[in-house]
Design a protein around this motif. Structure first.
Motif, PDB file in Angstrom:
ATOM      1  N   LEU A 168     -40.940  95.584  -8.448  1.00 53.87           N
ATOM      2  CA  LEU A 168     -39.900  95.075  -8.881  1.00 53.87           C
ATOM      3  C   LEU A 168     -39.695  93.355  -8.292  1.00 53.87           C
ATOM      4  N   LEU A 169     -39.942  93.342  -7.039  1.00 55.14           N
ATOM      5  CA  LEU A 169     -40.021  92.069  -6.678  1.00 55.14           C
ATOM      6  C   LEU A 169     -40.975  91.092  -7.258  1.00 55.14           C
ATOM      7  N   ARG A 170     -42.440  91.533  -7.293  1.00 54.17           N
ATOM      8  CA  ARG A 170     -43.329  90.842  -7.932  1.00 54.17           C
ATOM      9  C   ARG A 170     -42.991  90.498  -9.205  1.00 54.17           C
ATOM     10  N   ARG A 171     -42.567  91.409 -10.179  1.00 57.52           N
ATOM     11  CA  ARG A 171     -42.493  90.899 -11.641  1.00 57.52           C
ATOM     12  C   ARG A 171     -41.216  90.520 -11.716  1.00 57.52           C
ATOM     13  N   HIS A 172     -40.064  90.526 -11.206  1.00 60.40           N
ATOM     14  CA  HIS A 172     -38.729  90.248 -11.901  1.00 60.40           C
ATOM     15  C   HIS A 172     -37.954  89.400 -10.908  1.00 60.40           C
ATOM     16  N   SER A 173     -38.425  89.264  -9.559  1.00 61.26           N
ATOM     17  CA  SER A 173     -37.429  88.627  -8.730  1.00 61.26           C
ATOM     18  C   SER A 173     -37.574  87.136  -8.384  1.00 61.26           C
ATOM     19  N   ILE A 174     -36.884  86.407  -7.620  1.00 66.31           N
ATOM     20  CA  ILE A 174     -37.144  85.141  -7.433  1.00 66.31           C
ATOM     21  C   ILE A 174     -38.253  84.789  -6.463  1.00 66.31           C
ATOM     22  N   LEU A 175     -38.595  85.866  -5.821  1.00 67.66           N
ATOM     23  CA  LEU A 175     -39.924  85.906  -5.073  1.00 67.66           C
ATOM     24  C   LEU A 175     -41.355  85.990  -5.759  1.00 67.66           C
ATOM     25  N   ALA A 176     -41.175  86.059  -7.222  1.00 64.41           N
ATOM     26  CA  ALA A 176     -42.366  86.429  -8.151  1.00 64.41           C
ATOM     27  C   ALA A 176     -43.394  85.401  -7.960  1.00 64.41           C
ATOM     28  N   GLU A 177     -42.884  84.159  -7.891  1.00 61.91           N
ATOM     29  CA  GLU A 177     -43.951  83.042  -7.785  1.00 61.91           C
ATOM     30  C   GLU A 177     -44.774  83.113  -6.721  1.00 61.91           C
ATOM     31  N   MET A 178     -43.917  83.442  -5.367  1.00 63.82           N
ATOM     32  CA  MET A 178     -44.730  83.647  -4.164  1.00 63.82           C
ATOM     33  C   MET A 178     -45.361  85.217  -4.139  1.00 63.82           C
ATOM     34  N   MET A 179     -45.493  85.634  -5.024  1.00 64.63           N
ATOM     35  CA  MET A 179     -46.232  87.046  -4.883  1.00 64.63           C
ATOM     36  C   MET A 179     -47.311  87.336  -6.031  1.00 64.63           C
ATOM     37  N   ARG A 180     -47.957  86.446  -6.471  1.00 67.69           N
ATOM     38  CA  ARG A 180     -49.182  86.529  -7.464  1.00 67.69           C
ATOM     39  C   ARG A 180     -50.301  86.791  -7.020  1.00 67.69           C
ATOM     40  N   GLU A 181     -50.648  86.608  -5.617  1.00 67.43           N
ATOM     41  CA  GLU A 181     -52.025  87.266  -4.899  1.00 67.43           C
ATOM     42  C   GLU A 181     -51.934  88.780  -4.836  1.00 67.43           C
ATOM     43  N   THR A 182     -53.151  89.537  -4.769  1.00 69.62           N
ATOM     44  CA  THR A 182     -53.149  90.735  -4.237  1.00 69.62           C
ATOM     45  C   THR A 182     -53.151  90.769  -2.804  1.00 69.62           C
ATOM     46  N   PRO A 183     -52.254  91.564  -2.250  1.00 69.75           N
ATOM     47  CA  PRO A 183     -51.958  91.876  -0.853  1.00 69.75           C
ATOM     48  C   PRO A 183     -53.131  91.918   0.005  1.00 69.75           C
ATOM     49  N   ASP A 184     -53.615  91.360   1.257  1.00 70.75           N
ATOM     50  CA  ASP A 184     -54.749  91.669   1.981  1.00 70.75           C
ATOM     51  C   ASP A 184     -54.345  92.038   3.279  1.00 70.75           C
ATOM     52  N   PRO A 185     -54.644  93.184   3.572  1.00 72.66           N
ATOM     53  CA  PRO A 185     -53.852  94.006   4.661  1.00 72.66           C
ATOM     54  C   PRO A 185     -54.747  93.643   5.934  1.00 72.66           C
ATOM     55  N   ASP A 186     -55.699  92.791   5.785  1.00 77.49           N
ATOM     56  CA  ASP A 186     -56.492  92.208   7.185  1.00 77.49           C
ATOM     57  C   ASP A 186     -55.823  90.627   7.204  1.00 77.49           C
ATOM     58  N   SER A 187     -54.971  90.363   6.621  1.00 73.81           N
ATOM     59  CA  SER A 187     -54.321  88.953   6.723  1.00 73.81           C
ATOM     60  C   SER A 187     -53.474  88.777   7.875  1.00 73.81           C
ATOM     61  N   ASP A 188     -53.105  87.572   8.422  1.00 72.80           N
ATOM     62  CA  ASP A 188     -52.158  87.588   9.250  1.00 72.80           C
ATOM     63  C   ASP A 188     -50.785  87.836   8.778  1.00 72.80           C
ATOM     64  N   ALA A 189     -50.722  87.413   7.545  1.00 70.78           N
ATOM     65  CA  ALA A 189     -49.367  87.368   6.785  1.00 70.78           C
ATOM     66  C   ALA A 189     -48.961  89.048   6.927  1.00 70.78           C
ATOM     67  N   PHE A 190     -49.828  89.967   6.310  1.00 69.55           N
ATOM     68  CA  PHE A 190     -49.706  91.114   6.256  1.00 69.55           C
ATOM     69  C   PHE A 190     -49.205  91.736   7.611  1.00 69.55           C
ATOM     70  N   ALA A 191     -50.033  91.595   8.683  1.00 68.62           N
ATOM     71  CA  ALA A 191     -49.740  91.887   9.938  1.00 68.62           C
ATOM     72  C   ALA A 191     -48.324  91.657  10.541  1.00 68.62           C
ATOM     73  N   LEU A 192     -47.997  90.102  10.130  1.00 70.59           N
ATOM     74  CA  LEU A 192     -46.633  89.896  10.620  1.00 70.59           C
ATOM     75  C   LEU A 192     -45.408  90.468   9.963  1.00 70.59           C
ATOM     76  N   GLY A 193     -45.860  90.855   8.647  1.00 67.55           N
ATOM     77  CA  GLY A 193     -44.684  91.784   8.090  1.00 67.55           C
ATOM     78  C   GLY A 193     -44.494  93.190   8.573  1.00 67.55           C
ATOM     79  N   VAL A 194     -45.967  93.808   8.829  1.00 70.66           N
ATOM     80  CA  VAL A 194     -45.669  95.018   9.409  1.00 70.66           C
ATOM     81  C   VAL A 194     -44.809  94.990  10.648  1.00 70.66           C
ATOM     82  N   ALA A 195     -45.073  93.897  11.486  1.00 73.23           N
ATOM     83  CA  ALA A 195     -44.612  93.959  12.718  1.00 73.23           C
ATOM     84  C   ALA A 195     -43.003  93.788  12.526  1.00 73.23           C
ATOM     85  N   ARG A 196     -42.572  93.082  11.747  1.00 74.02           N
ATOM     86  CA  ARG A 196     -41.224  92.815  11.508  1.00 74.02           C
ATOM     87  C   ARG A 196     -40.665  93.792  10.872  1.00 74.02           C
ATOM     88  N   GLY A 197     -41.148  94.542   9.889  1.00 74.39           N
ATOM     89  CA  GLY A 197     -40.524  95.651   9.099  1.00 74.39           C
ATOM     90  C   GLY A 197     -40.422  96.817  10.299  1.00 74.39           C
TER      91      GLY A 197
END
Lengths: 292, 292
Positions: A168-197
Motif C-alpha cells: 500500500l505504501l509503495r503503490r499509493h502513499s506519499i512515500l511511493a516516489e521514495m520506494m521504487r527500488e527493490t528492498p535490499d536486505p544487505d543494505s545499511d538502510a534495511f539494517a537501520l530500519g530493522v533496528a528501529r522497528g
C-alpha cells in the motif's frame, strides 16, 4: 482406482500450484496464475476437470483462499489447537471427491485471527521433520503468520499485515516516489530500519522519516524501500521478541526468505529456513491419510 | 498603499483558504478547492491576481504545500528551534510582494522530520494565548504533527502518518469492506481500539483483527472503521504518553477534533481544543509584523 494417489492444490489469491502425490511423494507438478482473484464461481468445475485430465480422474484436496467467501465455496474454520486430524475431520466436499481443507481460527486475549492455506504448511513442516513439534514458525508474506506449535498442532497464531502495508505504501502513499527500488536486505538502510522497528519505535512516525530523511539529505531516495521494509519487518519482530530466543523456523523462499532471515538474525535469533513446498506436500498428505 | 493590510493564504494540498487581515483582525475570508494538487506551476500568478482583485493589490503571505516541490516554488526549511522571527527571516518572494513562508525541519535522534503550513498555526496558537509557551501541541490529520513548544518556538516535532494510513486501509486494503462506515468516536469499538493501540499492541497485528473479528462474529462489520481509527490514533498516542501528563493542546475542528479529544481523554490526559483558524491568523500576522 486411485492407488492412494491424489491431486493436491495450494489455491491462493493470485496463483495456483497443483501436485500429483502418491504416498507423500510428488510424481508431477503444475503451476499457473489461475488464483481465486482470476476465477468466477462457475469456473471452478472446469478448472478441476482440466487438472484431472492432466493428472488422472482421482481425489482432489484443495487448500487456501479457494475455501474463502471470495473463492469457490466457504469452508469452515477449525479453532486452535488444530492439527491434521482436526482439519481432516472438517473437509468440505464441493463436488464428487473434490475436498476443500478448512481454515483455522484463533480467539484469545480479546483478539480474533484466521488463516487459510498456511495451516497445511505449518503442520506439514513438523510432520516432515523440518521444524520441531513445539516451536515458533513464521510464514512471511502479504499477511504474515506467526504460529506457535505444540505437539505438532497449531496452538495459536497471529497475523501481521506487513506485506500488504508495504505494498500500500509503495503503490499509493506519499512515500511511493521514495520506494521504487527493490528492498535490499544487505543494505545499511534495511539494517537501520530493522533496528528501529525491532526496538519498538512507533511505526506511524518512523515511516514518515522515509520521506523526510530523503528531503533533508540524510540518505538517497533509492534507500527508501529498504528502510521501509526494514522498519515494517522490524516492527513485526518486535511484537514477538520474547518468544524468539529459542530460534524461529521460516517458511519462505527467495527474497522474502532472505529479508526475514537477515532481519531475525540482526535482531534476536537464528532463522532456520524451511522449504515451504515440501512442507505443504507433507501436510496435505497427512490430511489425506487421516481422511481415509 | 497597504495600510498594514495583507492577504494571508493557507495553501494546502486539496484546499486553499485566504484572509484579508489588518493588524491581526480578519476583514474578509475566502475558501476554495484550488489546492496545490489542482494547480499547475503556470496557474499561480493568475490565482494570486484573482485574490488581489477580490481583496486589494497588497502584500500576499502564503504558507503550506504551495512552498513544496509539488507547489509553486520550493521554499527552504528552517531548522528547529523555529519561531516567528526565524520564519520571517527566510520568506521567499516568488513575485512582486508575494511571499512564501518557509517550512520547518527537525533532525535529531537519528530521525528527520519536516512540516509545511503547520508551523504558522503552532506559533500562532501560542501568540494568540490559545496554548502555553511551553507545552505539547497536536495537529491531527493526514500527517499528524506533534510539536513540543519552548518559549513560543517549535523546539522539536514528530510526524505520524495516521490519517494517510487510515485512508490507504479504507480505500485499498483487504479491510476496505469492513471500513465503509464513518468512525464514531463515541462507539465501544473506537474505545477498544484506542485502549489497545495506546497500550502498545502491535499495529501490524491488531489491524488484521478488524477483518478476523468480523469473520468470526466478534463484532459487526459496521464497527470496523471505528476500531481501525481507534487503533491508529491509540498507537499515535502510545508514542507520546510520557509527554502528555501535562495536557495536550489540539489544533483541529469537527470530527477529527472529536476523535482525538476522546482518544486522549480515554488514554492519558485532557485535550484542550484550539481554534486552528484563529491560530493561523495570529501566526501569519506575527510573521508579517516581524517581516517589516
Amino acid at each position: 482406482m486411485s492407488d492412494g494417489r491424489f491431486i493436491a492444490i495450494d489455491w491462493g489469491t493470485t496463483n495456483r500450484r497443483a501436485w500429483l502425490i502418491e504416498r507423500g511423494q510428488v510424481l508431477a507438478a503444475h503451476r499457473d496464475d489461475r488464483g481465486v482473484r482470476a476465477m468466477a464461481s462457475a469456473d471452478y468445475p472446469a478448472a478441476i476437470a482440466e487438472l484431472r485430465a492432466r493428472f488422472g480422474d482421482i481425489r482432489v484436496l484443495a487448500a487456501g483462499m479457494v475455501g474463502s467467501s471470495r473463492g469457490w465455496r466457504e469452508a469452515p474454520y477449525v479453532p486452535c489447537p488444530a492439527g491434521a486430524a482436526e482439519l481432516a475431520a472438517q473437509l468440505l466436499e464441493v463436488e464428487r471427491d473434490v475436498w476443500i481443507v478448512p481454515g483455522v481460527s484463533h480467539l484469545g486475549e480479546g483478539r480474533a485471527d484466521v488463516m487459510r492455506g498456511e495451516e497445511v504448511q505449518l503442520i506439514g513442516a513438523v510432520a516432515a521433520g523440518l521444524a520441531p513439534h513445539d516451536g515458533l514458525l513464521v510464514q512471511p508474506g502479504t499477511h504474515s503468520k506467526w504460529a506457535w506449535m505444540q505437539g505438532g498442532r497449531i496452538a495459536r497464531f497471529a497475523t501481521a499485515m506487513t506485506g500488504e502495508l508495504f505494498d500500500l505504501l509503495r503503490r499509493h502513499s506519499i512515500l511511493a516516489e521514495m520506494m521504487r527500488e527493490t528492498p535490499d536486505p544487505d543494505s545499511d538502510a534495511f539494517a537501520l530500519g530493522v533496528a528501529r522497528g525491532a526496538a519498538g519505535e512507533s511505526l506511524l512516525h518512523a515511516l514518515f522519516d522515509v520521506r523526510a530523511g530523503t528531503l533533508l539529505g540524510l540518505r538517497d531516495a533509492s534507500a527508501g524501500a529498504s528502510l521501509a521494509s526494514g522498519l515494517l519487518i522490524g516492527a513485526e519482530i518486535a511484537a514477538h521478541r520474547a518468544d524468539m530466543a529459542g530460534g524461529v523456523h521460516l517458511l519462505a523462499e527467495g527474497p522474502l526468505a532472505a529479508a526475514y532471515a537477515r532481519a531475525i538474525a540482526l535482531s534476536v535469533a537464528t532463522a532456520h529456513v524451511v522449504d515451504s513446498e515440501a512442507a505443504f506436500v507433507a501436510g496435505i498428505s497427512m490430511i489425506e491419510e487421516m481422511r481415509r
